[in-house]
Design an enzyme around this catalytic site. Structure first.
Site, mmCIF file in Angstrom:
data_model
loop_
_atom_site.group_PDB
_atom_site.id
_atom_site.type_symbol
_atom_site.label_atom_id
_atom_site.label_comp_id
_atom_site.label_asym_id
_atom_site.label_seq_id
_atom_site.Cartn_x
_atom_site.Cartn_y
_atom_site.Cartn_z
ATOM 1 N N LYS A 23 24.124 9.321 91.048
ATOM 2 C CA LYS A 23 22.852 9.715 90.250
ATOM 3 C C LYS A 23 21.838 8.768 90.443
ATOM 4 O O LYS A 23 21.799 7.898 91.208
ATOM 5 C CB LYS A 23 23.162 9.278 88.782
ATOM 6 N N HIS A 71 5.639 28.389 78.350
ATOM 7 C CA HIS A 71 6.956 28.341 77.618
ATOM 8 C C HIS A 71 8.038 27.884 78.477
ATOM 9 O O HIS A 71 9.407 28.259 78.339
ATOM 10 C CB HIS A 71 7.414 29.774 77.055
ATOM 11 N N SER A 127 23.508 4.927 88.919
ATOM 12 C CA SER A 127 24.690 4.742 87.563
ATOM 13 C C SER A 127 25.656 4.009 88.313
ATOM 14 O O SER A 127 26.166 4.153 89.068
ATOM 15 C CB SER A 127 25.154 6.224 87.161
ATOM 16 N N GLU A 175 11.063 7.868 82.085
ATOM 17 C CA GLU A 175 11.904 7.819 80.736
ATOM 18 C C GLU A 175 11.218 6.809 79.849
ATOM 19 O O GLU A 175 11.144 7.018 78.567
ATOM 20 C CB GLU A 175 13.435 7.803 80.805
#
Ligand code: ARG
Length: 457
Positions: A275, A148, A269, A282
């Protein structure tokens, strides 16, 4: 006006744009067919030889990039045949004896899928190898295992990685099974009813490496189950990839900080200099969507099609090719990502919350005779107590333990992540010795898969 209409129709009906990638299979199939026609005396042997020669010339032209694809040629089969007339003259007209584009295209696609499965299984081996290497390099690292997405029990990091090894091993096996149904020769089915010539299908099957010939000509020209099955295999593999990619995204976030993905596989970024986005992982996760789409697309194309061949089937290739490309690229990139990973074992350990040992406290009492449910209740109360005191389970004194049960002895104070993982000493469990053994057998299994595919090459 008429011309522009016919051009429009030509574009709509044509498939050369995408099916040209079948040229190798198309030529191999035609060569085997021509030889068979000659051997069977259906056409003179000298004509068969001339056809084979012409086909080989064309193979060289396409392979060498000199072949001119003309939009007027509807598909790869027509394009090659038209060129064959230019290369060998009128005898080219004999190649299509006892054959139809319907059994021809079914043959080409089957050969194509068979070839690509070899490549994809290779890609699966690559990622399995990368996972084993990462696990091997970090075989001492302990982390929290999750259920979970909540910390549950400590596990070896290698154990976690080996779970993905299992998924990709099943994908390998699934494709190995799928290939049995791909590897059936449809040629000789003609347009749909078989052909009125004394052809030798077994010979063609042997020449092209098919294990079986199809049993029913009407089924053979319209069966695309193997594409649906292949696309389903691809969808399942991508589902596995997406799970791995998701974990890599999570683990590389600053909240987790468990891993750093290699610089080559992240992007900065333009606005936020701090970043380091895991774009490649992804994208791997994102491409899963299109591969699922390809499965639904082929199933929908096939739905309610009457026998036998229907032009709808031309659309089978679009989604097949996209699944092939997505899978190959994704497996290769993900293997690279896994190889680039730097593991922060200290961070993984530091992130482990003390209560992951609560089950071990319960198990301790069970081993001393308490029923599991009662033991579980005591462990829960102890965990509450510790949390209320702002202490870790390991910081409680023996007296505090004994307030909850007289069964606790001094050795409870030795409870640790290490004793916890070591106690899971069952086949398939996370005990370090079991994981080391699992790593060894995983290497052997990978070698076996390698040997299998060199044997069939
Ligand atoms: N390009 C066609 C396909 O991919 C080849 C078969 C055409 N057959 C026909 N009867 N029109 O399905």
């Amino acid at each position: 006006m008429l011309e522009s209409k016919s051009r429009r129709v030509q574009d709509y009906v044509g498939s050369l744009e995408f099916d040209r990638r079948l040229y190798r299979q198309d030529i191999a199939g035609s060569v085997a067919h021509a030889r068979m026609l000659g051997r069977q005396g259906i056409i003179p042997t000298s004509d068969a030889e001339e056809l084979v020669r012409g086909l080989q010339v064309i193979q060289g032209e396409i392979g060498g990039g000199q072949f001119v694809f003309k939009p007027a040629d509807e598909d790869i089969h027509m394009a090659i045949e038209a060129r064959l007339f230019e290369v060998v003259g009128e005898v080219a007209g004999k190649l299509h004896t006892g054959r139809s584009r319907n059994d021809q295209v079914a043959l080409d696609v089957r050969m194509y899928v068979r070839d690509e499965i070899v490549e994809i299984v290779g890609g699966l081996r690559e990622i399995r190898q990368a996972l084993l290497d990462l696990a091997g390099r970090n075989s001492d690292v302990v982390m929290a295992g999750y259920t979970h997405l909540q910390q549950a029990q400590p596990v070896m990091f290698a154990h976690h990685l080996l779970a993905y090894f299992e998924m990709f091993s099943r994908d390998d096996a699934r494709l190995g099974d799928c290939v049995n149904r791909v590897n059936v020769l449809p040629l000789g089915s003609g347009a749909l009813a078989g052909v009125p010539y004394p052809i030798d299908r077994e010979y063609v099957a042997r020449e092209l490496g098919f294990a079986h010939i199809s049993e029913n000509s009407m089924d053979a020209v319209s069966d695309r189950d193997f594409i649906a099955e292949f696309n389903a295999c691809g969808a399942i593999t991508m589902m596995h990839v997406s799970r791995l990619a998701e974990e890599l995204v999570l683990w590389s976030s600053s909240e987790f900080g468990f891993i750093t993905i290699g610089e080559g596989f992240t992007t900065g970024s333009s606005i936020m200099p701090q970043k380091r986005n895991p774009d490649l992982a992804e994208l791997a996760r994102g491409k899963t969507g299109r591969v699922y789409g390809n499965l639904i697309a082929i199933l929908t194309t096939l739905k309610a099609l009457p026998l036998s061949y229907n032009r709808d089937l031309q659309e089978d290739k679009v989604h097949l090719f996209d699944t092939v490309d997505s899978l190959k690229q994704t497996l290769a990139v993900c293997s690279d990502i896994v190889r680039s990973i730097e593991v922060h074992g200290d961070r993984m350990r530091a992130a482990i919350q003390d209560y992951v040992l609560a089950t071990d406290v319960a198990d301790y009492l069970v081993k001393r005779g308490l029923p599991f449910r009662a033991a579980h209740g005591i462990a829960a109360a102890l965990t509450h107590h510790a949390t209320a005191q702002g202490k870790a389970l390991g910081q409680l004194s023996l007296d505090e333990y004994r307030e909850f049960s007289p069964l606790f002895e001094k050795d409870i104070l030795k409870l640790s992540l290490e004793t916890s993982v070591m106690s899971r000493d069952v086949p398939g469990g996370t005990a370090p010795s079991r994981v080391k053994e699992a790593l060894r057998t995983a290497h052997v299994r990978l070698e076996e898969s390698r040997a299998r595919s060199t044997a069939t090459d």
